[in-house]
Write a protein that holds these residues in place. Sequence first.
Motif, PDB file in Angstrom:
ATOM      1  N   VAL A   1      53.105 -21.844  14.522  1.00 33.39           N
ATOM      2  CA  VAL A   1      52.755 -21.653  15.930  1.00 33.39           C
ATOM      3  C   VAL A   1      53.620 -20.534  16.515  1.00 33.39           C
ATOM      4  O   VAL A   1      54.822 -20.441  16.241  1.00 33.39           O
ATOM      5  CB  VAL A   1      52.921 -22.966  16.723  1.00 33.39           C
ATOM      6  N   ALA A   2      53.001 -19.661  17.306  1.00 32.37           N
ATOM      7  CA  ALA A   2      53.662 -18.416  17.746  1.00 32.37           C
ATOM      8  C   ALA A   2      54.609 -18.656  18.918  1.00 32.37           C
ATOM      9  O   ALA A   2      54.388 -18.191  20.042  1.00 32.37           O
ATOM     10  CB  ALA A   2      52.613 -17.371  18.112  1.00 32.37           C
ATOM     11  N   LEU A   3      55.707 -19.357  18.640  1.00 34.79           N
ATOM     12  CA  LEU A   3      56.703 -19.639  19.674  1.00 34.79           C
ATOM     13  C   LEU A   3      57.841 -18.636  19.685  1.00 34.79           C
ATOM     14  O   LEU A   3      58.662 -18.646  20.609  1.00 34.79           O
ATOM     15  CB  LEU A   3      57.260 -21.049  19.478  1.00 34.79           C
ATOM     16  N   GLY A   4      57.922 -17.775  18.681  1.00 27.53           N
ATOM     17  CA  GLY A   4      58.986 -16.774  18.625  1.00 27.53           C
ATOM     18  C   GLY A   4      58.603 -15.490  19.336  1.00 27.53           C
ATOM     19  O   GLY A   4      57.432 -15.232  19.629  1.00 27.53           O
ATOM     20  N   ARG A   5      59.610 -14.659  19.585  1.00 22.41           N
ATOM     21  CA  ARG A   5      59.409 -13.351  20.208  1.00 22.41           C
ATOM     22  C   ARG A   5      60.145 -12.303  19.378  1.00 22.41           C
ATOM     23  O   ARG A   5      61.308 -12.503  19.000  1.00 22.41           O
ATOM     24  CB  ARG A   5      59.915 -13.341  21.655  1.00 22.41           C
ATOM     25  N   ALA A   6      59.439 -11.213  19.103  1.00 23.69           N
ATOM     26  CA  ALA A   6      59.983 -10.169  18.235  1.00 23.69           C
ATOM     27  C   ALA A   6      59.987  -8.826  18.950  1.00 23.69           C
ATOM     28  O   ALA A   6      59.024  -8.488  19.651  1.00 23.69           O
ATOM     29  CB  ALA A   6      59.164 -10.071  16.952  1.00 23.69           C
ATOM     30  N   LYS A   7      61.066  -8.061  18.758  1.00 22.33           N
ATOM     31  CA  LYS A   7      61.177  -6.713  19.307  1.00 22.33           C
ATOM     32  C   LYS A   7      61.245  -5.723  18.148  1.00 22.33           C
ATOM     33  O   LYS A   7      61.995  -5.923  17.191  1.00 22.33           O
ATOM     34  CB  LYS A   7      62.436  -6.583  20.162  1.00 22.33           C
ATOM     35  N   ARG A   8      60.469  -4.672  18.223  1.00 22.86           N
ATOM     36  CA  ARG A   8      60.464  -3.670  17.158  1.00 22.86           C
ATOM     37  C   ARG A   8      61.772  -2.890  17.152  1.00 22.86           C
ATOM     38  O   ARG A   8      62.259  -2.454  18.205  1.00 22.86           O
ATOM     39  CB  ARG A   8      59.291  -2.705  17.340  1.00 22.86           C
ATOM     40  N   VAL A   9      62.326  -2.718  15.961  1.00 25.31           N
ATOM     41  CA  VAL A   9      63.504  -1.874  15.754  1.00 25.31           C
ATOM     42  C   VAL A   9      63.274  -1.099  14.458  1.00 25.31           C
ATOM     43  O   VAL A   9      62.290  -1.334  13.747  1.00 25.31           O
ATOM     44  CB  VAL A   9      64.798  -2.721  15.665  1.00 25.31           C
ATOM     45  N   ASP A  10      64.163  -0.184  14.147  1.00 24.70           N
ATOM     46  CA  ASP A  10      64.022   0.579  12.907  1.00 24.70           C
ATOM     47  C   ASP A  10      63.959  -0.353  11.701  1.00 24.70           C
ATOM     48  O   ASP A  10      64.863  -1.168  11.486  1.00 24.70           O
ATOM     49  CB  ASP A  10      65.193   1.548  12.743  1.00 24.70           C
ATOM     50  N   GLY A  11      62.892  -0.238  10.939  1.00 21.32           N
ATOM     51  CA  GLY A  11      62.762  -1.006   9.699  1.00 21.32           C
ATOM     52  C   GLY A  11      62.263  -2.419   9.854  1.00 21.32           C
ATOM     53  O   GLY A  11      62.087  -3.119   8.854  1.00 21.32           O
ATOM     54  N   GLY A  12      62.033  -2.868  11.102  1.00 17.77           N
ATOM     55  CA  GLY A  12      61.583  -4.243  11.245  1.00 17.77           C
ATOM     56  C   GLY A  12      61.619  -4.736  12.672  1.00 17.77           C
ATOM     57  O   GLY A  12      61.212  -4.035  13.602  1.00 17.77           O
ATOM     58  N   PHE A  13      62.169  -5.952  12.849  1.00 20.95           N
ATOM     59  CA  PHE A  13      62.130  -6.627  14.148  1.00 20.95           C
ATOM     60  C   PHE A  13      63.425  -7.406  14.377  1.00 20.95           C
ATOM     61  O   PHE A  13      64.072  -7.856  13.424  1.00 20.95           O
ATOM     62  CB  PHE A  13      60.961  -7.618  14.204  1.00 20.95           C
ATOM     63  N   ARG A  14      63.774  -7.570  15.663  1.00 18.36           N
ATOM     64  CA  ARG A  14      64.761  -8.557  16.075  1.00 18.36           C
ATOM     65  C   ARG A  14      63.960  -9.763  16.564  1.00 18.36           C
ATOM     66  O   ARG A  14      63.032  -9.632  17.366  1.00 18.36           O
ATOM     67  CB  ARG A  14      65.652  -8.038  17.199  1.00 18.36           C
ATOM     68  N   PHE A  15      64.321 -10.926  16.070  1.00 18.01           N
ATOM     69  CA  PHE A  15      63.448 -12.096  16.225  1.00 18.01           C
ATOM     70  C   PHE A  15      64.242 -13.288  16.731  1.00 18.01           C
ATOM     71  O   PHE A  15      65.356 -13.560  16.263  1.00 18.01           O
ATOM     72  CB  PHE A  15      62.829 -12.417  14.871  1.00 18.01           C
ATOM     73  N   SER A  16      63.668 -14.025  17.714  1.00 20.13           N
ATOM     74  CA  SER A  16      64.311 -15.212  18.277  1.00 20.13           C
ATOM     75  C   SER A  16      63.250 -16.243  18.633  1.00 20.13           C
ATOM     76  O   SER A  16      62.081 -15.924  18.850  1.00 20.13           O
ATOM     77  CB  SER A  16      65.099 -14.861  19.549  1.00 20.13           C
TER      78      SER A  16
END
Length: 390
Positions: free
Chosen positions: A114-129
């Motif tokens: 279930v899509a409860l996380g939030r991701a921010k694009r960064v170089d090479g991938g994502f920061r995820f919480s």
Amino acid sequence: MSNVIENLEKIKAQISGLAEEAERLGKLPDESVRLIKGSGLTRMMQPKEYGGIESTPGEYIEAVMAAGSLGCSAAGWVGGVVGLHPWEVGVMDPRVQEEVWGTDQDTWIASPYVALGRAKRVDGGFRFSGRWTFSSGSDHAEWVHLGGLIEDENGETTPGTDHHFLIPRSDFQIVPDSWDTVGLRGTGSNDLIVDDVFVPSYRVLEYATVVDGTAAAAVGKGDNPLYAMPWFTLFGNAVSATVVGICEGALAACIDYQRERADVFGTKITSDSFTLPSIGEAASEIRASRLQILDNVNRVYDVLLKGGTPSLALRAESRRDQVRASWRAVAAVDSLFARTGGNAIRSDKPLQRLWRDAHAGLNHAVNLPGPTYQVAALSLMGFEPEGALL
């Protein structure tokens, strides 16, 4: 054909004997995990190059039912759910498969999606919480698939950005005492927290490509019908297969108990003209659920074997029948439980635990009847179905 079902039958007494400990612990005992791993159940959807069996979906679903019927619902539930996750790793970047199975081919992967996380694009991938609920088997998992949405430059999320992020054990936390329920207590379906971790792009899959089976083509497995299966045909039917397996176990427990039971007047139940027909009817209803689920999966797989693409109408039918199979089987167990006498509610009787576990399985999102039946009805009327986890 694998020998997984035969292996599961061999460990039935041991798994059943650990059921009360699983309920007390709120997770599977380590011995239960060892036994389930040894059966091969959690390798059935795993790629052969990493020690997997690559069973047909029908073989897998049948094995999940067998696991559910062992007398410990939690072992069947976790084995079924965890056993399906290798399918998704199998359609990910080969680097992921090496990370997960390179040193241990029995590594377990948990979820939820279930899509409860939030991701921010960064170089090479994502920061995820994020924080998630219902992560079955997470106490024994080294990796976890988690659902999340990708934020834009303004920190906003938009529909269609659902993705699955694969996270190693070092990057997620299990929330203590977050699993306290009346059913499926031994599954250890904990809450998880991820706090601003980096996830490389190659460990991220777009949700839509998982759901429609097209993720396989991106890694050269588009011609393998197993990995081209639509996700919810597999996942939904695997969850319901566990529920039906639990119901088969409840039927067996009921028959064992009723065989020697007498009512308060001393009349043997084997002479009761009301209880006996109810057992016969319940047995038929549970078997009907088994056959419908297997037919669901095999029909979709047959389309893929012939080089076709399963239609949305077929997927809607599969989801409809999968949900109905779960509810039909649990209703049959209700009938059995209501006719098994007052002693059936005692804590030392397995039937009350199986009854609770079967009902808990109906609370999974893939067993929600209303929206699923609505979409199926619209499909029958000639409209293109949408939603309802197809």
